[in-house]
Design a protein around this motif. Structure first.
Motif, PDB file in Angstrom:
ATOM      1  N   ARG A  28       0.808  -1.216   0.000  1.00 43.87           N
ATOM      2  CA  ARG A  28       0.000   0.000   0.000  1.00 43.87           C
ATOM      3  C   ARG A  28       0.848   1.277   0.000  1.00 43.87           C
ATOM      4  O   ARG A  28       0.423   2.302  -0.540  1.00 43.87           O
ATOM      5  CB  ARG A  28      -0.931   0.005   1.219  1.00 43.87           C
ATOM      6  N   LEU A  29       2.040   1.200   0.588  1.00 40.57           N
ATOM      7  CA  LEU A  29       2.935   2.365   0.589  1.00 40.57           C
ATOM      8  C   LEU A  29       3.770   2.448  -0.682  1.00 40.57           C
ATOM      9  O   LEU A  29       4.491   3.414  -0.888  1.00 40.57           O
ATOM     10  CB  LEU A  29       3.874   2.314   1.798  1.00 40.57           C
ATOM     11  N   GLY A  30       3.672   1.423  -1.523  1.00 39.41           N
ATOM     12  CA  GLY A  30       4.495   1.392  -2.718  1.00 39.41           C
ATOM     13  C   GLY A  30       5.913   0.977  -2.378  1.00 39.41           C
ATOM     14  O   GLY A  30       6.157   0.230  -1.429  1.00 39.41           O
ATOM     15  N   LYS A  31       6.867   1.508  -3.129  1.00 46.55           N
ATOM     16  CA  LYS A  31       8.273   1.225  -2.846  1.00 46.55           C
ATOM     17  C   LYS A  31       8.678   1.975  -1.580  1.00 46.55           C
ATOM     18  O   LYS A  31       8.415   3.164  -1.437  1.00 46.55           O
ATOM     19  CB  LYS A  31       9.159   1.642  -4.015  1.00 46.55           C
ATOM     20  N   LEU A  32       9.326   1.281  -0.677  1.00 48.34           N
ATOM     21  CA  LEU A  32       9.787   1.905   0.558  1.00 48.34           C
ATOM     22  C   LEU A  32      10.942   2.848   0.252  1.00 48.34           C
ATOM     23  O   LEU A  32      11.923   2.472  -0.394  1.00 48.34           O
ATOM     24  CB  LEU A  32      10.231   0.810   1.540  1.00 48.34           C
ATOM     25  N   LYS A  45       3.855   5.538  -2.699  1.00 49.66           N
ATOM     26  CA  LYS A  45       2.415   5.717  -2.852  1.00 49.66           C
ATOM     27  C   LYS A  45       1.743   6.344  -1.639  1.00 49.66           C
ATOM     28  O   LYS A  45       0.571   6.736  -1.713  1.00 49.66           O
ATOM     29  CB  LYS A  45       1.743   4.369  -3.136  1.00 49.66           C
ATOM     30  N   GLY A  46       2.431   6.403  -0.537  1.00 52.62           N
ATOM     31  CA  GLY A  46       1.821   6.938   0.681  1.00 52.62           C
ATOM     32  C   GLY A  46       2.805   6.963   1.828  1.00 52.62           C
ATOM     33  O   GLY A  46       3.962   6.532   1.694  1.00 52.62           O
ATOM     34  N   MET A  47       2.344   7.465   2.967  1.00 52.94           N
ATOM     35  CA  MET A  47       3.194   7.622   4.145  1.00 52.94           C
ATOM     36  C   MET A  47       2.367   7.281   5.372  1.00 52.94           C
ATOM     37  O   MET A  47       1.136   7.352   5.348  1.00 52.94           O
ATOM     38  CB  MET A  47       3.691   9.070   4.243  1.00 52.94           C
ATOM     39  N   ASN A  57      -2.411   9.869   2.533  1.00 57.01           N
ATOM     40  CA  ASN A  57      -2.556   9.651   1.093  1.00 57.01           C
ATOM     41  C   ASN A  57      -1.837  10.769   0.346  1.00 57.01           C
ATOM     42  O   ASN A  57      -2.454  11.644  -0.265  1.00 57.01           O
ATOM     43  CB  ASN A  57      -4.043   9.629   0.713  1.00 57.01           C
ATOM     44  N   LYS A  58      -0.529  10.737   0.422  1.00 56.59           N
ATOM     45  CA  LYS A  58       0.292  11.792  -0.182  1.00 56.59           C
ATOM     46  C   LYS A  58       1.462  11.164  -0.922  1.00 56.59           C
ATOM     47  O   LYS A  58       2.052  10.194  -0.450  1.00 56.59           O
ATOM     48  CB  LYS A  58       0.829  12.729   0.904  1.00 56.59           C
ATOM     49  N   ARG A  59       1.774  11.744  -2.061  1.00 57.65           N
ATOM     50  CA  ARG A  59       2.917  11.265  -2.822  1.00 57.65           C
ATOM     51  C   ARG A  59       3.324  12.339  -3.825  1.00 57.65           C
ATOM     52  O   ARG A  59       2.611  13.332  -4.017  1.00 57.65           O
ATOM     53  CB  ARG A  59       2.581   9.957  -3.547  1.00 57.65           C
ATOM     54  N   ILE A  60       4.471  12.110  -4.444  1.00 55.33           N
ATOM     55  CA  ILE A  60       4.933  12.986  -5.520  1.00 55.33           C
ATOM     56  C   ILE A  60       4.944  12.205  -6.824  1.00 55.33           C
ATOM     57  O   ILE A  60       5.572  11.145  -6.917  1.00 55.33           O
ATOM     58  CB  ILE A  60       6.350  13.526  -5.232  1.00 55.33           C
ATOM     59  N   ASP A  61       4.191  12.693  -7.807  1.00 56.93           N
ATOM     60  CA  ASP A  61       4.229  12.122  -9.148  1.00 56.93           C
ATOM     61  C   ASP A  61       4.935  13.100 -10.086  1.00 56.93           C
ATOM     62  O   ASP A  61       5.159  14.268  -9.737  1.00 56.93           O
ATOM     63  CB  ASP A  61       2.812  11.875  -9.671  1.00 56.93           C
TER      64      ASP A  61
END
Length: 323
Positions: free
Chosen positions: A138-142, A233-235, A251-255
């Motif tokens: 759910r957090l994506g790549k650590l 993907k998240g923190m 629900n925060k990320r940088i694209d």
């Protein structure tokens, strides 16, 4: 789950082992050098055996032993038990040196004994849930993690703040990343005493370009036991010093759009988790794995924690340079 466990050491933390194992129906004996204190335990828990001498307890060959003695006694007690092929859980830190820890790991391997280390936060339900969230993807790549353990006191005179505060944080970071650190950097500062560090900042690098830092200090205006985890993907964050003890998912990320970084945000969430007593879960795990592999808090994991403790102490005493 009925097994006969002997607790070695009935002091400040050992009394918790005694109470918890009694609640699990597994307390068979207590080793305590203070005869008066030992008498109190045998009266409080009828039917258990009491010893003032560890060798007498070893001769009885209980199913398992937990060692809650002062840290400098972990190695000699653990060695005595493992040489006899007896199962043991050593409280943290496992030993005072990495060489001692490595010797105990090898001894357990040779005799076939189970060796576990008491890093109790690995059985804290919040950290178990955080590990579950990370492993779910759910957090994506650590990317990176950080752990802050801050308070005003308790100031030690015989050891610096890092070995006093940080064993918990090292064990949690290793657990969440799934690996021991491959690179360590550190800085420390002394204010109150000539030979004792009051504040340290340690930078850790893990395989896969995962980074982390540990900030510990006993010169801080308020208590904080904060973990923050950042992924693609998240923190999320968790502060065990707060009343709410919430795991908060951000629900925060940088694209990147057309080569430019764009901030993506959605409402935060509170991740629920089951409230359980970490020490009870830890001791239950030890009892249940006396005949199988210790997968959490193994001797090898305990050795990796001691190795980082030793490395950081070496680095800060050499002004940031590792020998």
């Amino acid at each position: 789950m009925k097994r006969n466990i002997c607790v070695i050491g009935g002091g400040r933390w050992g009394k918790n082992h005694i109470r918890t194992l009694a609640g699990l129906g597994c307390l068979a004996a207590v080793v305590e050098a203070d005869a008066g204190r030992l008498k109190e335990y045998t009266e409080q828990y009828p039917g258990i055996k009491g010893y003032t001498d560890i060798d007498e307890a070893i001769a009885c060959g209980y199913d398992g032993y937990t060692v809650a003695l002062p840290a400098e006694l972990h190695y000699p007690a653990g060695k005595k038990l493992l040489e006899k092929g007896l199962n043991v859980m050593l409280e943290k830190p496992m030993t005072l040196t990495a060489a001692q820890s490595a010797e105990l790991v090898e001894l357990a391997r040779d005799t076939g004994a189970r060796l576990m280390v008491g890093h109790v936060l690995l059985f804290h339900p919040a950290y178990r849930k955080i590990k579950e969230v990370i492993d779910s993807g759910r957090l994506g790549k650590l990317f990176y993690l950080y752990s802050h353990r801050l308070n005003l006191g308790t100031v030690r005179t015989e050891e610096s703040v890092f070995p006093s505060f940080a064993p918990h944080d090292i064990s949690v970071l290793d657990y969440l990343t799934g690996s021991p650190a491959c690179k360590v950097e550190a800085k420390g500062a002394k204010f109150l005493q000539d030979k004792v560090y009051d504040s340290t900042l340690t930078q850790l690098e893990y395989p896969g370009n995962v980074h982390a830092h540990i900030y510990v200090s006993w010169l801080h205006p308020y208590k904080q036991q904060l973990l923050v985890v950042i992924g693609s993907k998240g923190m999320l964050s968790f502060d065990d010093a707060t009343r709410e003890k919430e795991i908060r998912f951000y629900n925060k990320r940088i694209d990147f759009e057309n080569g430019f970084p764009v901030k993506i945000e959605a409402p935060d969430e509170i991740i629920p988790y089951e409230k359980k007593m970490p020490l009870e879960e830890e001791l239950k795990y030890f009892v249940e794995h006396l005949d199988s592999t210790i997968g959490i808090n193994s001797g090898e994991a305990g050795y990796e924690v001691v190795k980082v403790l030793e490395t950081v102490q070496q680095i800060i005493e050499n002004n940031g340079q590792q020998e």
